[in-house]
Design a protein around this motif. Structure first.
Motif, PDB file in Angstrom:
ATOM      1  N   PRO A   1      34.383   7.947 -25.695  1.00  0.00           N
ATOM      2  CA  PRO A   1      34.674   9.431 -25.423  1.00  0.00           C
ATOM      3  C   PRO A   1      34.710   9.999 -24.033  1.00  0.00           C
ATOM      4  N   GLY A   2      36.003  10.699 -23.447  1.00  0.00           N
ATOM      5  CA  GLY A   2      35.800  11.209 -22.278  1.00  0.00           C
ATOM      6  C   GLY A   2      36.728  10.238 -21.311  1.00  0.00           C
ATOM      7  N   ASP A   3      37.162   8.829 -21.965  1.00  0.00           N
ATOM      8  CA  ASP A   3      37.969   7.998 -21.052  1.00  0.00           C
ATOM      9  C   ASP A   3      39.438   8.332 -20.998  1.00  0.00           C
ATOM     10  N   GLN A   4      40.333   7.947 -20.091  1.00  0.00           N
ATOM     11  CA  GLN A   4      41.715   8.093 -20.166  1.00  0.00           C
ATOM     12  C   GLN A   4      42.080   7.205 -21.008  1.00  0.00           C
ATOM     13  N   VAL A   5      42.688   7.349 -21.999  1.00  0.00           N
ATOM     14  CA  VAL A   5      43.570   6.192 -22.886  1.00  0.00           C
ATOM     15  C   VAL A   5      45.005   6.026 -22.698  1.00  0.00           C
ATOM     16  N   PRO A   6      45.538   4.999 -22.066  1.00  0.00           N
ATOM     17  CA  PRO A   6      46.948   4.655 -21.812  1.00  0.00           C
ATOM     18  C   PRO A   6      47.691   4.298 -23.243  1.00  0.00           C
TER      19      PRO A   6
ATOM     20  N   ALA B   1      42.187  -9.523 -38.317  1.00  0.00           N
ATOM     21  CA  ALA B   1      42.054  -8.877 -37.305  1.00  0.00           C
ATOM     22  C   ALA B   1      43.115  -7.577 -37.164  1.00  0.00           C
ATOM     23  N   ILE B   2      42.638  -6.443 -36.568  1.00  0.00           N
ATOM     24  CA  ILE B   2      43.271  -5.245 -36.442  1.00  0.00           C
ATOM     25  C   ILE B   2      43.058  -4.570 -35.230  1.00  0.00           C
ATOM     26  N   ALA B   3      44.155  -4.043 -34.821  1.00  0.00           N
ATOM     27  CA  ALA B   3      44.267  -3.358 -33.673  1.00  0.00           C
ATOM     28  C   ALA B   3      44.458  -1.650 -33.844  1.00  0.00           C
ATOM     29  N   ILE B   4      43.528  -0.882 -33.532  1.00  0.00           N
ATOM     30  CA  ILE B   4      43.775   0.671 -33.832  1.00  0.00           C
ATOM     31  C   ILE B   4      44.575   0.928 -32.150  1.00  0.00           C
ATOM     32  N   ARG B   5      45.781   1.137 -32.301  1.00  0.00           N
ATOM     33  CA  ARG B   5      46.288   1.358 -30.922  1.00  0.00           C
ATOM     34  C   ARG B   5      46.858   2.760 -30.661  1.00  0.00           C
ATOM     35  N   ASN B   6      46.969   3.333 -29.540  1.00  0.00           N
ATOM     36  CA  ASN B   6      47.676   4.461 -29.089  1.00  0.00           C
ATOM     37  C   ASN B   6      49.034   4.230 -28.925  1.00  0.00           C
ATOM     38  N   ASP B   7      49.916   4.571 -29.635  1.00  0.00           N
ATOM     39  CA  ASP B   7      51.520   4.337 -29.640  1.00  0.00           C
ATOM     40  C   ASP B   7      51.944   5.547 -29.338  1.00  0.00           C
ATOM     41  N   ASP B   8      51.161   6.722 -29.016  1.00  0.00           N
ATOM     42  CA  ASP B   8      51.693   8.073 -28.335  1.00  0.00           C
ATOM     43  C   ASP B   8      51.459   8.037 -27.228  1.00  0.00           C
ATOM     44  N   GLU B   9      51.553   9.044 -26.332  1.00  0.00           N
ATOM     45  CA  GLU B   9      51.421   9.373 -24.993  1.00  0.00           C
ATOM     46  C   GLU B   9      50.120   9.167 -24.633  1.00  0.00           C
ATOM     47  N   PRO B  10      49.764   9.216 -23.294  1.00  0.00           N
ATOM     48  CA  PRO B  10      48.384   8.867 -22.747  1.00  0.00           C
ATOM     49  C   PRO B  10      47.652  10.118 -22.995  1.00  0.00           C
ATOM     50  N   GLY B  11      46.182  10.036 -23.092  1.00  0.00           N
ATOM     51  CA  GLY B  11      45.418  11.331 -23.169  1.00  0.00           C
ATOM     52  C   GLY B  11      43.983  10.923 -22.928  1.00  0.00           C
ATOM     53  N   THR B  12      43.321  11.937 -23.312  1.00  0.00           N
ATOM     54  CA  THR B  12      41.731  11.690 -23.171  1.00  0.00           C
ATOM     55  C   THR B  12      40.963  11.562 -24.476  1.00  0.00           C
ATOM     56  N   LEU B  13      40.390  10.605 -24.483  1.00  0.00           N
ATOM     57  CA  LEU B  13      39.727  10.243 -25.946  1.00  0.00           C
ATOM     58  C   LEU B  13      38.654  11.275 -26.351  1.00  0.00           C
ATOM     59  N   VAL B  14      38.860  11.790 -27.407  1.00  0.00           N
ATOM     60  CA  VAL B  14      37.684  12.823 -27.792  1.00  0.00           C
ATOM     61  C   VAL B  14      36.659  12.005 -28.538  1.00  0.00           C
ATOM     62  N   ALA B  15      37.123  11.618 -29.700  1.00  0.00           N
ATOM     63  CA  ALA B  15      36.027  10.688 -30.529  1.00  0.00           C
ATOM     64  C   ALA B  15      36.904   9.637 -31.319  1.00  0.00           C
TER      65      ALA B  15
END
Length: 405
Positions: A355-360, A319-333
């Motif tokens: 896309p369009g969601d805020q990603v923490p 299994a693999i998790a593609i994470r957001n380890d940087d600052e929060p932002g808006t998912l573009v794609a």
């Protein structure tokens, strides 16, 4: 008991075994989950064991087993089973299998190796406890799941602002106490067993693999099934069997997480339930194990067939998790998603944000933007797929700093 999310699979298994489905929901989180009662013949709501027992006995039900389906109520299930004189795990130790403070005290009493810790009940107690434990330390709510609220304290500077700590756990229950523990460096491994009449059968082990050697508070990055050729396998197996005995786990599934450091094994947590994540689906797909059916049989007092023959898998799972380890932002794609879907061995795609969601920033199971469950022929194939997936897929996030990466 609380058959929602992963635990909802118990409903179909109970019906397949010829039973009516009587579901008990114990807390606000599960009682308000969308469609939580789908598949129930009868639904009850009660927060205390005595209240639940009164409700079902008043209804004149012929109850044959109490099956804990979700972590939030495993300890309540054991108490209800004891009150109804039905098979279950040692009810006197139920709290130690759920609350991490009680879990640590039980381990200390049983002589099991655990990190040094302090129990605190207020934010202003955290800093003195961390200084006493030493750095790095790690802060853990005593309840909850999925790493929610778990926070690495790398140094004294990190204690200057604790205002951003989670106030509620994964089950939307208030966090009122924490463990401040010594951070253990080393390999993190989860071990899954079934128990019947005190006999423990290992199903599998999974290693939490990290992108580098930095300390971490959220373990999910690359996760893969390991075998007895792994250098920590036999030590973990021996240690976890001691854990299961010490915590009175005598029947049903269990999920235990440990850290291996300098030749020693340390307990992180133990739970008398099925694991989350990819495991249950992978077991069903790649072995003869029937996770929900076999769990119910254990609580019925029937020895499952999986105890009678070696359990084998026809593939190695990952299994693999593609994470957001940087600052929060808006998912573009989500870039490369279709290419990964087409890879051989991909079994499930988990999309947490559109896309369009805020990603923490990814801090727990609830904030993983994208994940994949997959299988390969052997260890080398799984390792190759982990690299292949990361090379093909990425999150394009627009951040306040102006970077979209």
């Amino acid at each position: 008991m609380d058959p929602t999310l992963n635990g909802a699979g118990y409903k179909a298994a109970a019906r397949d075994l010829g039973f009516a489905v009587v579901s008990l929901y114990t807390c606000e989180y599960t009682a308000t989950a969308p469609d939580h009662a789908a598949g129930d013949d009868l639904s009850y709501y009660a927060g205390e064991p005595e209240e639940a027992v009164h409700a079902v006995t008043e209804a004149g039900l012929d109850l044959r087993a109490v099956v804990p389906a979700m972590e939030v109520s495993t300890h309540i299930a054991d108490r209800i089973a004891e009150l109804l004189d039905l098979p279950g795990n040692e009810h006197a130790l139920a709290g130690s299998r759920r609350n991490k403070a009680a879990m640590r005290e039980r381990a200390r009493h049983a002589g099991l190796r655990i990190p040094e810790f302090h129990l605190v009940h207020a934010l202003d107690e955290i800093a003195p406890a961390a200084h006493d434990i030493g750095f790095p330390a790690i802060l853990k709510p005593t309840s909850g799941a999925g790493s929610q609220g778990v926070t690495l304290i790398p140094d004294a500077e990190a204690l200057r602002d604790l205002g951003g700590l989670e106030t509620h756990d994964a089950f939307d229950m208030p966090i009122t106490e924490w463990l401040v523990e010594r951070y253990i460096r080393g390999r993190q491994i989860s071990a899954n067993y079934y128990s019947f009449a005190g006999e423990h059968r290992l199903v599998d082990m999974w290693e939490f693999r990290q992108p580098d050697d930095r300390d971490y508070d959220f373990p999910i990055w690359d996760n893969m099934q390991i075998d007895d050729g792994h250098p920590e396998w036999h030590k973990v197996d021996g240690y976890v069997r001691e854990v299961l005995d010490a915590y009175g786990i005598e029947r049903g599934p269990s999920h235990t997480e440990v850290k291996c450091s300098d030749g020693e094994v340390y307990l992180l947590e133990v739970a008398a339930r099925l694991p989350g994540g990819p495991m249950v689906g992978m077991w069903t797909e790649h072995s003869a194990l029937r996770p929900y059916h076999d769990s119910i049989r254990c609580f019925l007092g029937e020895r499952p067939a999986m105890f009678e023959a070696p359990l084998t898998f026809d593939a190695r799972c990952g299994a693999i998790a593609i994470r957001n380890d940087d600052e929060p932002g808006t998912l573009v794609a989500i870039e490369g998603l279709d290419a990964v879907r087409e890879l051989p061995g991909i079994e499930e795609v988990l999309i947490g944000y559109q896309p369009g969601d805020q990603v923490p920033v990814t801090r727990d199971d609830l904030t993983i933007p994208l994940g994949f469950y997959f299988s390969g022929a052997d260890r080398d194939e799984v390792l190759r797929m982990l690299k292949e997936i990361r090379s093909r897929v990425s999150l394009r996030i627009e951040r306040p700093s102006g970077a979209a990466r």
